[in-house]
Design a protein around this motif. Structure first.
Motif, PDB file in Angstrom:
ATOM      1  N   GLU A   1       0.715  -1.294  -0.228  1.00 25.98           N
ATOM      2  CA  GLU A   1       0.049   0.167   0.059  1.00 25.98           C
ATOM      3  C   GLU A   1       0.774   1.352   0.045  1.00 25.98           C
ATOM      4  O   GLU A   1       1.847   1.302   0.562  1.00 25.98           O
ATOM      5  CB  GLU A   1      -0.861  -0.001   1.143  1.00 25.98           C
ATOM      6  CG  GLU A   1      -1.712  -1.107   1.245  1.00 25.98           C
ATOM      7  CD  GLU A   1      -2.972  -1.152   0.198  1.00 25.98           C
ATOM      8  OE1 GLU A   1      -3.279   0.197  -0.262  1.00 25.98           O
ATOM      9  OE2 GLU A   1      -3.820  -1.988  -0.113  1.00 25.98           O
ATOM     10  N   HIS A   2       0.531   2.518  -0.665  1.00 28.02           N
ATOM     11  CA  HIS A   2       1.107   3.595  -0.413  1.00 28.02           C
ATOM     12  C   HIS A   2       0.458   4.459   0.686  1.00 28.02           C
ATOM     13  O   HIS A   2      -0.912   4.305   0.848  1.00 28.02           O
ATOM     14  CB  HIS A   2       0.983   4.411  -1.752  1.00 28.02           C
ATOM     15  CG  HIS A   2      -0.403   5.026  -2.273  1.00 28.02           C
ATOM     16  ND1 HIS A   2      -0.840   6.205  -1.598  1.00 28.02           N
ATOM     17  CD2 HIS A   2      -1.331   4.580  -2.960  1.00 28.02           C
ATOM     18  CE1 HIS A   2      -2.183   6.325  -2.094  1.00 28.02           C
ATOM     19  NE2 HIS A   2      -2.267   5.745  -3.037  1.00 28.02           N
ATOM     20  N   VAL A   3       1.373   5.159   1.277  1.00 26.65           N
ATOM     21  CA  VAL A   3       0.963   5.583   2.495  1.00 26.65           C
ATOM     22  C   VAL A   3       1.484   7.275   2.350  1.00 26.65           C
ATOM     23  O   VAL A   3       2.142   7.894   1.485  1.00 26.65           O
ATOM     24  CB  VAL A   3       1.552   5.152   3.865  1.00 26.65           C
ATOM     25  CG1 VAL A   3       1.051   3.788   3.931  1.00 26.65           C
ATOM     26  CG2 VAL A   3       3.156   5.035   3.706  1.00 26.65           C
ATOM     27  N   THR A   4       1.011   8.087   3.370  1.00 26.24           N
ATOM     28  CA  THR A   4       1.489   9.597   3.590  1.00 26.24           C
ATOM     29  C   THR A   4       3.044  10.010   3.517  1.00 26.24           C
ATOM     30  O   THR A   4       3.724   8.891   3.819  1.00 26.24           O
ATOM     31  CB  THR A   4       0.906  10.263   4.519  1.00 26.24           C
ATOM     32  OG1 THR A   4       1.058  11.377   4.572  1.00 26.24           O
ATOM     33  CG2 THR A   4       1.336   9.556   5.916  1.00 26.24           C
ATOM     34  N   GLU A   5       3.416  10.985   2.982  1.00 25.97           N
ATOM     35  CA  GLU A   5       4.706  11.472   3.315  1.00 25.97           C
ATOM     36  C   GLU A   5       4.661  11.855   4.664  1.00 25.97           C
ATOM     37  O   GLU A   5       3.783  11.972   5.253  1.00 25.97           O
ATOM     38  CB  GLU A   5       4.932  12.619   2.381  1.00 25.97           C
ATOM     39  CG  GLU A   5       5.039  12.225   0.695  1.00 25.97           C
ATOM     40  CD  GLU A   5       6.274  11.621   0.428  1.00 25.97           C
ATOM     41  OE1 GLU A   5       7.313  11.380   1.171  1.00 25.97           O
ATOM     42  OE2 GLU A   5       6.226  11.213  -0.947  1.00 25.97           O
ATOM     43  N   PRO A   6       6.153  11.828   5.181  1.00 25.66           N
ATOM     44  CA  PRO A   6       6.145  12.463   6.389  1.00 25.66           C
ATOM     45  C   PRO A   6       5.529  13.881   6.777  1.00 25.66           C
ATOM     46  O   PRO A   6       5.810  14.836   5.872  1.00 25.66           O
ATOM     47  CB  PRO A   6       7.791  12.585   6.648  1.00 25.66           C
ATOM     48  CG  PRO A   6       8.194  11.477   5.513  1.00 25.66           C
ATOM     49  CD  PRO A   6       7.457  11.699   4.345  1.00 25.66           C
ATOM     50  N   HIS A   7       4.974  13.907   7.849  1.00 27.47           N
ATOM     51  CA  HIS A   7       4.169  15.314   8.132  1.00 27.47           C
ATOM     52  C   HIS A   7       5.192  16.275   8.183  1.00 27.47           C
ATOM     53  O   HIS A   7       6.435  16.215   8.838  1.00 27.47           O
ATOM     54  CB  HIS A   7       3.226  15.081   9.550  1.00 27.47           C
ATOM     55  CG  HIS A   7       2.240  14.263   9.278  1.00 27.47           C
ATOM     56  ND1 HIS A   7       1.124  14.709   9.857  1.00 27.47           N
ATOM     57  CD2 HIS A   7       1.742  13.306   8.254  1.00 27.47           C
ATOM     58  CE1 HIS A   7       0.253  13.601   9.734  1.00 27.47           C
ATOM     59  NE2 HIS A   7       0.580  12.936   8.529  1.00 27.47           N
ATOM     60  N   GLY A   8       4.837  17.682   7.895  1.00 30.03           N
ATOM     61  CA  GLY A   8       5.897  18.737   7.979  1.00 30.03           C
ATOM     62  C   GLY A   8       6.584  18.842   6.660  1.00 30.03           C
ATOM     63  O   GLY A   8       7.428  19.880   6.657  1.00 30.03           O
TER      64      GLY A   8
END
Length: 244
Positions: free
Chosen positions: A174-181
């Motif tokens: 699965e693809h997921v979010t990039e690091p927050h910030g």
């Protein structure tokens, strides 16, 4: 950066206003369902070339999960075009599930090209409601690039738990979010409202690893990989397995 996101979202919305108006009027979804399989056929072919060795390594573990029948009863969740079929070991009895009926002709073609598998049936249903599948009826569930677009990853994983036999395994990619910030995360936030329409509900900022870790599997193993395509806003990928 927090102030910049809504301003840029508004700009993207204005630039893609016809798409959003069609979605609001209910015209876009039927069109998307029709063209999306063709888009996925292209993208999955490209991603398979990039991920071939990793997929073969992951799915080679399926052959050790034979059930009482002597075969592996395998459910592909959000099966799409059947791009994973070539990586499954011989003797798998494959049930396919997807809410989009337009994928069926692609599945038929893929199964014809993979005679080492036994094709059971194609179930048109969302992952949150797999009532046509019996409790404990599957040795393996495969879920690749699916949890980004479902309404509720939590409910989907509950259904996966239900249909898996004890000791059965969920294999995921699965693809997921990039690091927050990060700037990459900011652009994911900006593009997500429009991307959902283009990608048939695909969300760019989901923290899917948390859903997997909280789903009460007995064991979860995963590793992270960088984004496959730099020209898409899709972030890093997680790949692994979860044991019931």
């Amino acid at each position: 950066m927090d102030i910049l996101v809504p301003l840029l979202q508004l700009l993207v919305l204005l630039l893609t206003l016809p798409l959003h108006l069609m979605a609001l009027l209910g015209c876009w979804q039927p069109l998307c369902k029709s063209y999306f399989p063709y888009l996925m056929a292209v993208l999955t072919s490209k991603s398979n070339r990039k991920m071939e060795s990793k997929k073969r390594e992951l799915f080679s573990q399926i052959k050790g999960l034979t059930g009482a029948s002597g075969k592996v009863d395998l459910l592909e969740l959000g099966c799409g075009t059947g791009a994973n079929f070539q990586f499954y070991p011989p003797g798998c009895r494959v049930t396919c599930l997807d809410p989009n009926p337009h994928f069926e002709k692609f599945l038929t073609k893929s199964m014809a090209e993979n005679r080492h598998l036994q094709y059971e049936r194609f179930v048109v249903a969302p992952g949150e409601d797999m009532r046509e599948l019996a409790d404990g009826s599957m040795d393996v569930v495969v879920c690749t690039l699916v949890l980004c677009s479902v309404q509720s990853p939590r409910k989907v994983l509950q259904e996966v738990q239900r249909v898996l036999r004890p000791g059965g395994v969920l294999f995921f990619w699965e693809h997921v979010t990039e690091p927050h910030g990060s700037w990459a995360f900011m652009w994911q936030q900006v593009l997500e409202p429009t991307w959902k329409h283009i990608g048939d509900g695909c969300c760019l900022t989901r923290e899917t690893w948390k859903d997997l870790e909280n789903a009460q599997f007995s064991k979860v193993q995963m590793e992270q990989h960088p984004p496959l395509f730099k020209w898409l806003p899709v972030g890093p990928h997680i790949m692994g397995k979860a044991v019931k």
